[in-house]
Scaffold this active site. Structure first.
Site, short mmCIF file in Angstrom:
data_model
loop_
_atom_site.label_atom_id
_atom_site.label_comp_id
_atom_site.label_asym_id
_atom_site.label_seq_id
_atom_site.Cartn_x
_atom_site.Cartn_y
_atom_site.Cartn_z
N ASP A 4 41.82 34.77 37.65
CA ASP A 4 43.63 36.29 38.20
C ASP A 4 42.95 36.22 39.95
OD1 ASP A 4 41.08 37.21 38.11
OD2 ASP A 4 40.99 38.74 36.72
N ASN A 63 37.20 49.62 31.29
CA ASN A 63 38.00 49.21 29.78
C ASN A 63 38.24 48.12 28.93
OD1 ASN A 63 39.79 47.90 31.26
ND2 ASN A 63 41.27 48.85 31.84
N HIS A 66 38.39 45.57 29.99
CA HIS A 66 39.52 44.57 29.97
C HIS A 66 38.99 43.02 30.31
CE1 HIS A 66 39.27 45.58 34.54
NE2 HIS A 66 39.02 44.44 34.55
N GLU A 99 44.20 43.70 30.27
CA GLU A 99 45.13 45.21 30.15
C GLU A 99 44.57 45.65 28.99
OE1 GLU A 99 42.89 47.12 32.57
OE2 GLU A 99 44.24 46.98 33.86
C1 GLP Z 1 38.23 42.63 37.89
C2 GLP Z 1 38.27 41.05 37.92
C3 GLP Z 1 37.57 41.26 36.32
C4 GLP Z 1 35.77 41.24 36.60
C5 GLP Z 1 35.87 43.46 36.62
C6 GLP Z 1 34.68 43.81 36.56
O1 GLP Z 1 38.72 43.48 37.23
N1 GLP Z 1 40.01 41.08 37.70
O2 GLP Z 1 37.36 39.68 35.75
O3 GLP Z 1 35.25 41.15 34.87
O4 GLP Z 1 36.85 42.89 37.98
O5 GLP Z 1 34.50 44.10 37.46
P1 GLP Z 1 32.88 44.19 38.39
O6 GLP Z 1 32.15 43.00 38.38
O7 GLP Z 1 32.73 44.99 39.90
O8 GLP Z 1 32.65 45.72 37.74
#
Ligand code: GLP
Length: 245
Positions: free
Chosen positions: A67, A136, A138, A143
């Site tokens: 993304d 959440n 995702h 989402e």
């Molecule tokens: C962002 C990314 C996700 C990732 C998430 C979790 O939202 N788009 O792909 O999995 O962060 O991040 P973290 O590893 O910092 O908890």
């Protein structure tokens, strides 16, 4: 789902780094799908170590990131492209022309999403997709919602997700873009193999629901249950609500 639980975050990164490295050694022209977030940073550092110390080469590998934020240039410090340059692309021998990224500055975002799907298909699909998970549930930027979009698409980010991503924006959620482009759950489920990685107690509840709960668009990660080759790498705190050894 194949669960692998480790005592701490460092051991997760070691094992996952080795798992990715062995896939790359086995298939040097592998197509990797990659995540951003705080969680994979230690794994990327491990890949760098394996590259420097053991000559692990990514020279023939291709990558597709999950993304990107809309409206940010790849050189913007908040962009996922910038994050990936810093944590992986600049530290190993990936060929720049084989690094694929969504362009959040594209003039037509729908055309950009279609271009990404075509580029993935042109390389025969993603062999190994590594995934983080939002608190959440995702995945990428899919989402929780009434309906999910299968293919790469333009998304509006939830407030909580913007808060979770504030670190890259000086800690200020108001500076986090409101929109992003993301692979869809369909894009993700088409990969040959999936690896979900989560660490920390904050992820325990969504991991429990991802692994044990019903498949629901309210928890996009639950769709991973429908894939036949999923490995889940967890530290103890993230696995604390699952009854596993
Ligand atoms: C962002 C990314 C996700 C990732 C998430 C979790 O939202 N788009 O792909 O999995 O962060 O991040 P973290 O590893 O910092 O908890």
């Amino acid at each position: 789902m194949k669960l692998r639980v480790f005592d701490n975050e460092e051991l997760v990164a070691r094992a996952l780094g080795e798992r990715i490295a062995s896939a790359v050694r086995q298939r040097p022209n592998i197509v990797l799908g990659l995540p951003t977030g705080r969680t994979p940073i230690a794994t990327y550092a491990e890949l760098r170590r394996l590259h420097l110390e053991q000559g692990l080469s990514f020279a023939r590998a291709s990558t597709f990131n999950l993304d990107e934020f809309v409206g940010l240039h790849g050189r913007h410090p908040g962009s996922f492209r910038f994050f990936m340059q810093r944590h992986l692309f600049d530290t190993v021998d990936l060929a720049p022309e084989r690094i694929h990224f969504l362009d959040g500055m594209a003039a037509d975002l729908d055309v950009e999403c279609e271009r990404y799907e075509r580029d993935i298909a042109a390389l025969g699909g993603i062999d190994l997709q590594v995934l983080g998970i939002g608190s959440n549930g995702h995945i990428g930027f899919n989402e929780p919602a009434e309906e999910l979009v299968a293919n790469t698409h333009h998304v509006e980010l939830h407030e909580g997700t913007r808060r979770d991503n504030a670190a890259q924006f000086g800690g200020d959620p108001a500076r986090v873009p409101r929109e992003a482009l993301s692979m869809g759950m369909g894009t993700i489920l088409r990969a040959g193999a999936l690896i979900l990685v989560a660490t920390g107690e904050r992820k325990a509840r969504c991991i429990e629901r991802t692994v044990r709960g019903p498949v629901t668009t309210r928890l996009p990660a639950s769709f991973l249950q429908m894939h036949r080759a999923v490995e889940v790498y967890l530290d103890r705190p993230a696995a604390s609500l699952l009854a596993v050894e």
